[in-house]
Each structure stands twice: as structure tokens, then as C-alpha cells.
Design a protein around this motif. Structure first.
Motif, mmCIF file in Angstrom:
data_model
loop_
_atom_site.group_PDB
_atom_site.id
_atom_site.type_symbol
_atom_site.label_atom_id
_atom_site.label_comp_id
_atom_site.label_asym_id
_atom_site.label_seq_id
_atom_site.Cartn_x
_atom_site.Cartn_y
_atom_site.Cartn_z
ATOM 1 N N ASN A 7 20.517 -32.721 -16.865
ATOM 2 C CA ASN A 7 19.738 -32.138 -15.771
ATOM 3 C C ASN A 7 19.016 -33.211 -14.983
ATOM 4 O OD1 ASN A 7 17.790 -30.670 -14.236
ATOM 5 N ND2 ASN A 7 18.161 -28.945 -15.620
ATOM 6 N N ILE A 8 19.158 -33.160 -13.663
ATOM 7 C CA ILE A 8 18.529 -34.179 -12.827
ATOM 8 C C ILE A 8 17.011 -34.104 -12.885
ATOM 9 C CG2 ILE A 8 20.438 -34.271 -11.206
ATOM 10 C CD1 ILE A 8 18.723 -32.604 -9.292
ATOM 11 N N LEU A 9 16.470 -32.950 -13.259
ATOM 12 C CA LEU A 9 15.018 -32.827 -13.275
ATOM 13 C C LEU A 9 14.388 -33.607 -14.421
ATOM 14 C CD1 LEU A 9 14.604 -29.067 -12.369
ATOM 15 C CD2 LEU A 9 14.465 -31.065 -10.896
ATOM 16 N N THR A 10 15.200 -34.109 -15.340
ATOM 17 C CA THR A 10 14.661 -34.936 -16.422
ATOM 18 C C THR A 10 14.567 -36.387 -16.002
ATOM 19 O OG1 THR A 10 16.861 -35.355 -17.345
ATOM 20 C CG2 THR A 10 15.659 -33.423 -18.163
ATOM 21 N N LYS A 11 15.015 -36.708 -14.793
ATOM 22 C CA LYS A 11 15.066 -38.084 -14.347
ATOM 23 C C LYS A 11 13.828 -38.508 -13.573
ATOM 24 C CE LYS A 11 20.105 -38.200 -13.978
ATOM 25 N NZ LYS A 11 21.244 -38.491 -13.085
ATOM 26 N N ASP A 159 1.042 -29.061 -5.442
ATOM 27 C CA ASP A 159 0.542 -28.302 -6.581
ATOM 28 C C ASP A 159 1.596 -28.149 -7.672
ATOM 29 O OD1 ASP A 159 -0.522 -26.410 -8.335
ATOM 30 O OD2 ASP A 159 -0.482 -24.779 -6.886
ATOM 31 N N LEU A 160 2.786 -27.673 -7.302
ATOM 32 C CA LEU A 160 3.789 -27.269 -8.274
ATOM 33 C C LEU A 160 4.780 -28.364 -8.655
ATOM 34 C CD1 LEU A 160 4.550 -23.745 -6.746
ATOM 35 C CD2 LEU A 160 2.961 -24.307 -8.597
ATOM 36 N N PHE A 161 5.009 -29.314 -7.772
ATOM 37 C CA PHE A 161 5.965 -30.383 -8.073
ATOM 38 C C PHE A 161 5.268 -31.699 -8.403
ATOM 39 C CE2 PHE A 161 9.063 -33.722 -6.932
ATOM 40 C CZ PHE A 161 10.123 -33.330 -7.740
ATOM 41 N N LYS A 162 4.307 -32.074 -7.567
ATOM 42 C CA LYS A 162 3.601 -33.337 -7.791
ATOM 43 C C LYS A 162 2.482 -33.199 -8.812
ATOM 44 C CE LYS A 162 4.390 -36.491 -5.421
ATOM 45 N NZ LYS A 162 5.409 -37.572 -5.566
ATOM 46 N N LYS A 163 2.091 -31.958 -9.123
ATOM 47 C CA LYS A 163 1.007 -31.661 -10.063
ATOM 48 C C LYS A 163 -0.333 -32.252 -9.599
ATOM 49 C CE LYS A 163 4.200 -29.803 -12.580
ATOM 50 N NZ LYS A 163 4.405 -28.333 -12.583
ATOM 51 N N LYS A 164 -0.518 -32.338 -8.294
ATOM 52 C CA LYS A 164 -1.770 -32.840 -7.732
ATOM 53 C C LYS A 164 -2.657 -31.651 -7.381
ATOM 54 C CE LYS A 164 0.120 -37.161 -5.873
ATOM 55 N NZ LYS A 164 0.337 -37.999 -4.675
ATOM 56 N N ARG A 165 -3.373 -31.175 -8.362
ATOM 57 C CA ARG A 165 -4.220 -29.996 -8.169
ATOM 58 C C ARG A 165 -5.650 -30.452 -7.956
ATOM 59 N NH1 ARG A 165 -0.706 -27.288 -13.008
ATOM 60 N NH2 ARG A 165 1.037 -26.668 -11.669
ATOM 61 N N ASN A 288 13.865 -26.954 -18.321
ATOM 62 C CA ASN A 288 12.854 -27.669 -17.540
ATOM 63 C C ASN A 288 11.686 -26.756 -17.155
ATOM 64 O OD1 ASN A 288 15.716 -28.968 -16.563
ATOM 65 N ND2 ASN A 288 14.143 -30.505 -16.898
ATOM 66 N N GLN A 289 10.965 -26.291 -18.139
ATOM 67 C CA GLN A 289 9.826 -25.399 -17.900
ATOM 68 C C GLN A 289 8.806 -25.998 -16.935
ATOM 69 O OE1 GLN A 289 8.775 -22.301 -19.010
ATOM 70 N NE2 GLN A 289 10.778 -21.849 -19.906
ATOM 71 N N GLU A 290 8.736 -27.317 -16.890
ATOM 72 C CA GLU A 290 7.754 -27.996 -16.042
ATOM 73 C C GLU A 290 7.916 -27.631 -14.566
ATOM 74 O OE1 GLU A 290 6.470 -32.596 -14.883
ATOM 75 O OE2 GLU A 290 8.157 -32.207 -16.249
ATOM 76 N N TYR A 291 9.149 -27.315 -14.167
ATOM 77 C CA TYR A 291 9.423 -27.044 -12.751
ATOM 78 C C TYR A 291 9.657 -25.558 -12.470
ATOM 79 C CZ TYR A 291 9.890 -32.070 -12.463
ATOM 80 O OH TYR A 291 9.639 -33.410 -12.523
ATOM 81 N N LEU A 292 9.424 -24.725 -13.451
ATOM 82 C CA LEU A 292 9.734 -23.311 -13.282
ATOM 83 C C LEU A 292 8.881 -22.655 -12.189
ATOM 84 C CD1 LEU A 292 11.642 -21.187 -14.400
ATOM 85 C CD2 LEU A 292 9.847 -20.504 -16.003
ATOM 86 N N ASP A 293 7.619 -23.039 -12.105
ATOM 87 C CA ASP A 293 6.745 -22.467 -11.078
ATOM 88 C C ASP A 293 7.265 -22.776 -9.678
ATOM 89 O OD1 ASP A 293 4.995 -21.246 -12.789
ATOM 90 O OD2 ASP A 293 3.511 -22.853 -12.764
ATOM 91 N N LEU A 294 7.724 -24.001 -9.474
ATOM 92 C CA LEU A 294 8.258 -24.382 -8.166
ATOM 93 C C LEU A 294 9.503 -23.576 -7.828
ATOM 94 C CD1 LEU A 294 8.211 -26.335 -5.718
ATOM 95 C CD2 LEU A 294 9.812 -27.757 -6.990
ATOM 96 N N PHE A 295 10.394 -23.400 -8.801
ATOM 97 C CA PHE A 295 11.613 -22.623 -8.576
ATOM 98 C C PHE A 295 11.267 -21.159 -8.280
ATOM 99 C CE2 PHE A 295 13.657 -26.355 -9.870
ATOM 100 C CZ PHE A 295 15.022 -26.233 -9.681
ATOM 101 N N ALA A 296 10.287 -20.620 -9.005
ATOM 102 C CA ALA A 296 9.878 -19.234 -8.776
ATOM 103 C C ALA A 296 9.276 -19.075 -7.380
ATOM 104 C CB ALA A 296 8.862 -18.810 -9.839
ATOM 105 N N TYR A 297 8.461 -20.038 -6.975
ATOM 106 C CA TYR A 297 7.825 -20.004 -5.653
ATOM 107 C C TYR A 297 8.896 -20.038 -4.559
ATOM 108 C CZ TYR A 297 4.152 -21.055 -2.203
ATOM 109 O OH TYR A 297 3.285 -21.016 -1.138
ATOM 110 N N THR A 298 9.895 -20.906 -4.738
ATOM 111 C CA THR A 298 10.984 -21.014 -3.766
ATOM 112 C C THR A 298 11.789 -19.722 -3.718
ATOM 113 O OG1 THR A 298 11.124 -23.390 -4.233
ATOM 114 C CG2 THR A 298 12.978 -22.389 -3.062
#
Length: 373
Positions: A7-11, A159-165, A288-298
Motif C-alpha cells: 500500500n502506497i499509504l505506508t510510504k 486536519d485529516l492528512f497532515k494531522k496538524k490540528r 491504513n486506519q490512519e487515513y480512514l477519516d480522510l477517505f470517509a471525508y472524501t
């Protein structure tokens, strides 16, 4: 198990800043788009012509009084109109819209590609698709809502990808509310993500049933009178869905063969995007649970775009901006996992080529009939 799915999201890596030739070319393109926006003028009686007239009227008033007497969801944009009218540089209005939307879109696309170590060849493919579907004329004309949606998308990305909250991200969520009330929809989307992920199928059905739900909420809107934002949002949504038919301009749009065919093509495009999202979502949920929020938002933004097509005017375009800015990550994932499947990748590229050609031709056609230099 993880090795079975490359998975590319692990890179994701923390790499130093570097000069990407694709990003450099996009900055040149952005400059050209800004020059075009500043040099053109509308020849039809649309949103931009109306904003020009407002600007000249606002320029006659003291800015402090104008700001104080303006509703909250117009306070920031009203100052841009005032400056444009006061200086006589009315072209600042479409120029700021073009600069804001395209700058954010280009940065998000390039930054996500850099973070995920995507090859420039794949990055260029998505850039071409995005530029084709981000309709220049609509971005230049709509101004308020497209700028608001672009800024709230930047907030969601941080917020969801960069985790800059942090405070900047919070400000980026709130600022669009001073441009257009509809931006509140995407703040509500962010808040509802935990609920959406838990009851995903029910949530999808609920979003697709939005017109019916809005009609019912409008009948009991008095229950929300003590919540001004929600009350106004219900009222505006009902007006968009059910009362938009009463103007002469709406009748022209409804009778336009070009607009009808364009809506149909965008509908088919977003059905494809939704199917890609649904397929990819389950893989990300597993690995890749870390990116699930971003995918759901999209995914929600895709659903909202489809629902907005119920409205007779091309309102769907403003919602599509959010999708096109956040979809590159799903696109990168799909391309990564279909490169060995010859038949599938040929089918994807055939659709891709047709979509991009149509996107560019539609922009040229619409620009010719709405603007002149």
C-alpha cells in the motif's frame, strides 16, 4: 499480512523540501490563470456581473458601517467587494477566486504526492485530470462559495492528512463561514465522521435522501430558531432544492442542452469516483486506519456532489471542488494497485482520456459564451 498488500499509504516519510518540476510548472500555470482572470470581463448577466454591481454600490459606503450591517456569512467577502469597487479594479474579484482555489488545489495535490512518494508521471496524470474538471469559468464566476469550499478543504487536509490540528487549522475551518454559509456543511461533515464510519451504509442512504429530509426539516424549522446557523442552513437548503425554479435564469439553465449534458457527464464521472472510493475504503479500513477519516471525508464530498445535482442549477460544481482536491490520494492508490492488471488499467485510461478531453472542451466552450478580454 501487510506485505501482501503493498500500500502506497505506508510510504509516508518526512523528506526534506525539494524543488519538484511539476510544482514549478503548476506555479507558472497559476500565474497564467491569474493573468487571464484579471484581464477578462463578463458578457452575460451572471453571478460575476452581479458581484461587480454590488462592489460599485458598496464602495459608496464607509467600510466600518458596511461591515457592521452585513450578515456573518458575508463579512469577509464583502470587504473584497468594497476594495474592488473603491479602487475600480473589479477584476480583483475573479482573480482572488482563481488564485485561492487553484493555489490550494495545486498545493494539496503536490504535497500529498510528495508525502506518499508518488512518481511524477502519476502526479502529472492527476494534475491534468484536476485541471480539466476544475472548471475555470465557474470558479471565476461563483467566487463566494468556491473560495469558501476551497479553504475548508485545506482545513480538512491539514486536519485529516497532515494531522496538524492547531489554531491555524481551526481558523481555516471557521474563515469560510464568513464567505458563504454553505461551508458549514463541510464543518458538520468533519464533526460527523465518527458516526459516518460506524453507520456507513445508513449514512450513505441518508445523504442520498437529503432532498426529502430537507423538505421535512423545513416544515419543523421553527424548532431550530434558537440555533441561527442551523435554521439558516435548513432554509437555504430548502430554497436551493425546491424554490430555485422561479427565476428566468433558472429556466434558461434548465432549457440549456449544454448544461444538461454537462450535468449528466459529471454525474457519470462522480458515480465512477464513488465506486473507486467504496472499493478503496475497505482496503484502507483494513490496512491504513490512519487515513480512514480522510477517505470517509472524501467519500461524503462525492455523495454531496451527487445529491446537489438534484438542484436545477450547476450547484454540484462547488461541491465537486472538495472532491477534486482530496481525491488524488484515492487516485494514487487505485493507480498503484491496478498497474499489473492490463485490462483494467486500459479501461481506466480510456475513461480518463475521454474525461479530460471533455473537461477542457467544456471550459473553452463555456468561457467563449461568458467572457471576453
Amino acid at each position: 499480512m501487510l506485505k501482501l498488500e503493498s500500500n502506497i499509504l505506508t510510504k509516508k516519510v518526512k523528506s526534506p523540501r525539494y524543488s519538484n518540476p511539476v510544482f514549478t510548472c503548476l506555479m507558472i500555470l497559476l500565474g497564467l490563470l491569474v493573468i487571464v482572470a484579471f484581464s477578462m470581463h463578463p458578457i452575460t448577466d451572471g453571478d460575476l456581473s452581479r458581484y461587480y454591481a454590488w462592489s460599485l454600490d458598496y464602495a459608496k459606503q464607509p467600510p466600518s458601517l458596511l461591515f457592521a450591517n452585513t450578515e456573518y456569512d458575508q463579512k469577509f467577502i464583502i470587504m473584497l467587494f468594497w476594495v474592488a469597487g473603491k479602487t475600480g479594479l473589479l477584476a480583483l474579484i475573479p482573480t482572488m477566486s482563481i488564485l485561492t482555489v487553484y493555489a490550494i488545489a495545486f498545493w494539496i495535490i503536490c504535497d500529498s504526492a510528495k508525502t506518499l512518494n508518488i512518481k511524477n508521471s502519476i502526479l502529472v496524470q492527476y494534475v491534468i485530470l484536476a485541471v480539466a474538471l476544475l472548471q475555470f469559468d465557474a470558479i471565476a464566476s461563483n467566487v463566494r462559495n468556491v473560495m469558501a469550499f476551497a479553504i475548508v478543504t485545506l482545513a480538512a487536509y491539514r486536519d485529516l492528512f497532515k494531522k496538524k490540528r492547531n489554531a491555524i487549522t481551526l481558523l481555516l475551518y471557521l474563515l469560510p463561514c464568513g464567505l458563504h454559509l454553505t461551508a458549514v456543511v463541510f464543518i458538520l461533515v468533519r464533526i460527523s465522521l465518527p458516526l459516518y464510519k460506524r453507520f456507513r451504509l445508513l449514512s450513505i442512504a441518508t445523504i442520498l435522501s437529503a432532498p426529502l429530509i430537507i423538505s421535512k426539516l423545513f416544515l419543523v424549522r421553527f424548532l431550530f430558531v434558537k440555533i441561527p446557523f442551523l435554521y439558516a442552513l435548513i432554509d437555504k437548503a430548502y430554497r436551493y432544492f425546491f424554490i430555485f425554479y422561479d427565476t428566468e435564469w433558472i429556466e434558461k439553465v434548465k432549457d440549456s442542452g449544454f448544461e444538461s449534458s454537462k450535468k449528466l457527464i459529471f454525474f457519470l464521472i462522480f458515480i465512477v469516483l464513488l465506486s473507486l472510493s467504496v472499493t478503496t475504503y475497505h482496503k484502507v479500513q483494513k490496512w491504513n486506519q490512519e487515513y480512514l477519516d480522510l477517505f470517509a471525508y472524501t467519500e461524503i464530498s462525492i455523495l454531496l456532489t451527487l445529491v446537489s445535482m438534484y438542484i436545477p442549477v450547476p450547484t454540484y460544481f462547488r461541491f465537486s471542488i472538495v472532491t477534486l482536491m482530496l481525491f488524488p490520494i484515492i487516485f494514487f492508490y487505485v493507480i498503484q494497485h491496478t498497474h499489473k492488471k492490463g485490462g483494467m488499467i486500459l479501461l481506466i485510461y480510456a475513461g480518463y482520456i475521454n474525461i479530460t478531453i471533455y473537461g477542457f472542451l467544456a471550459q473553452v466552450y463555456h468561457f467563449y459564451f461568458n467572457f471576453r478580454f
